[in-house]
Scaffold this motif. Structure first.
Motif, mmCIF file in Angstrom:
data_model
loop_
_atom_site.group_PDB
_atom_site.id
_atom_site.type_symbol
_atom_site.label_atom_id
_atom_site.label_comp_id
_atom_site.label_asym_id
_atom_site.label_seq_id
_atom_site.Cartn_x
_atom_site.Cartn_y
_atom_site.Cartn_z
ATOM 1 N N ASN A 1 -26.480 -26.188 -69.610
ATOM 2 C CA ASN A 1 -25.135 -26.392 -69.062
ATOM 3 C C ASN A 1 -24.656 -27.792 -69.433
ATOM 4 N N PRO A 2 -23.340 -28.003 -69.478
ATOM 5 C CA PRO A 2 -22.849 -29.348 -69.786
ATOM 6 C C PRO A 2 -23.395 -30.413 -68.826
ATOM 7 N N GLU A 3 -23.645 -30.022 -67.564
ATOM 8 C CA GLU A 3 -24.170 -30.967 -66.585
ATOM 9 C C GLU A 3 -25.672 -31.210 -66.745
ATOM 10 N N ASN A 4 -26.335 -30.375 -67.525
ATOM 11 C CA ASN A 4 -27.778 -30.479 -67.742
ATOM 12 C C ASN A 4 -28.075 -30.069 -69.191
ATOM 13 N N PRO A 5 -27.564 -30.841 -70.153
ATOM 14 C CA PRO A 5 -27.627 -30.415 -71.555
ATOM 15 C C PRO A 5 -29.031 -30.450 -72.148
ATOM 16 N N LEU A 6 -29.192 -29.607 -73.166
ATOM 17 C CA LEU A 6 -30.414 -29.642 -73.955
ATOM 18 C C LEU A 6 -30.388 -30.886 -74.839
ATOM 19 N N SER A 7 -31.553 -31.394 -75.143
ATOM 20 C CA SER A 7 -31.638 -32.507 -76.089
ATOM 21 C C SER A 7 -31.395 -31.957 -77.497
ATOM 22 N N GLU A 8 -31.157 -32.833 -78.427
ATOM 23 C CA GLU A 8 -30.986 -32.423 -79.831
ATOM 24 C C GLU A 8 -32.227 -31.673 -80.323
ATOM 25 N N THR A 9 -33.380 -32.146 -79.972
ATOM 26 C CA THR A 9 -34.633 -31.493 -80.363
ATOM 27 C C THR A 9 -34.711 -30.080 -79.792
ATOM 28 N N GLU A 10 -34.342 -29.927 -78.517
ATOM 29 C CA GLU A 10 -34.368 -28.600 -77.885
ATOM 30 C C GLU A 10 -33.348 -27.654 -78.521
ATOM 31 N N ARG A 11 -32.146 -28.172 -78.814
ATOM 32 C CA ARG A 11 -31.113 -27.330 -79.443
ATOM 33 C C ARG A 11 -31.576 -26.845 -80.812
ATOM 34 N N LEU A 12 -32.128 -27.743 -81.615
ATOM 35 C CA LEU A 12 -32.585 -27.349 -82.944
ATOM 36 C C LEU A 12 -33.759 -26.377 -82.869
ATOM 37 N N ALA A 13 -34.645 -26.576 -81.918
ATOM 38 C CA ALA A 13 -35.772 -25.649 -81.751
ATOM 39 C C ALA A 13 -35.257 -24.258 -81.384
#
Length: 172
Positions: A126-138
């Motif tokens: 969620n925008p209030e609890n975003p994934l890190s760049e590493t998590e998004r790419l994974a």
């Protein structure tokens, strides 16, 4: 809509070093719409993708939920179904009133040694609890690689990263 509950069970599992065989029942208190997803024994992969009980069982057993875990190979898995049958879902009026601004869940895992409880207000991503760049790419790699291959997933990431600079949408 099951993401907050998934985050909650994983938080409790890791924080308390909970073993699956210790779990007696799992109570999920949440908003009304989630109760429409209650289906402890989905008959196909589409139903499994929308079953909160199935999602929680998969998350607890595999520490993740991805395309592989919600495939035909898993929908009849006795370990998943046994754990899914231990999940009870109920509406909490306070959480329900906050929907759709918040998709909250309060989870209590009744384990042999103690009851474990937590509330997740904003699930991961969620925008209030975003994934890190590493998590998004994974996540992109996990979803894209089965269809595009590892190299194809990397090309997709590279192309999307340069999206504004592309001469044409055909490159995508």
């Amino acid at each position: 809509w099951s993401h907050a509950a998934v985050d909650a069970v994983l938080e409790l599992k890791h924080r308390h070093e909970l073993r699956i065989d210790e779990i007696e029942t799992i109570d999920v208190e949440t908003f009304w719409e989630v109760t429409r997803l209650a289906n402890a024994e989905p008959s196909n992969t589409i139903a499994a993708q929308f079953s909160i009980q199935f999602a929680l069982a998969v998350a607890l057993l595999y520490d993740r939920i991805g395309p592989a875990e919600v495939s035909d190979a898993h929908i009849h898995d006795p370990a998943i179904l046994s754990l899914a049958r231990k999940v009870r879902v109920a509406v909490d009026d306070t959480l329900d009133r906050q929907f759709p601004a918040k998709t909250m869940a309060r989870v209590t895992i009744h384990a042999r040694r103690e009851n474990l409880r937590t509330t997740v207000e904003y699930p991961r991503g969620n925008p209030e609890n975003p994934l890190s760049e590493t998590e998004r790419l994974a996540k992109v790699r996990a979803c894209a690689a089965p269809n595009l291959g590892a190299a194809g997933a990397e090309r997709l990431i590279d192309t999307v990263t340069r999206l504004e600079a592309l001469a044409s949408a055909r490159e995508l």
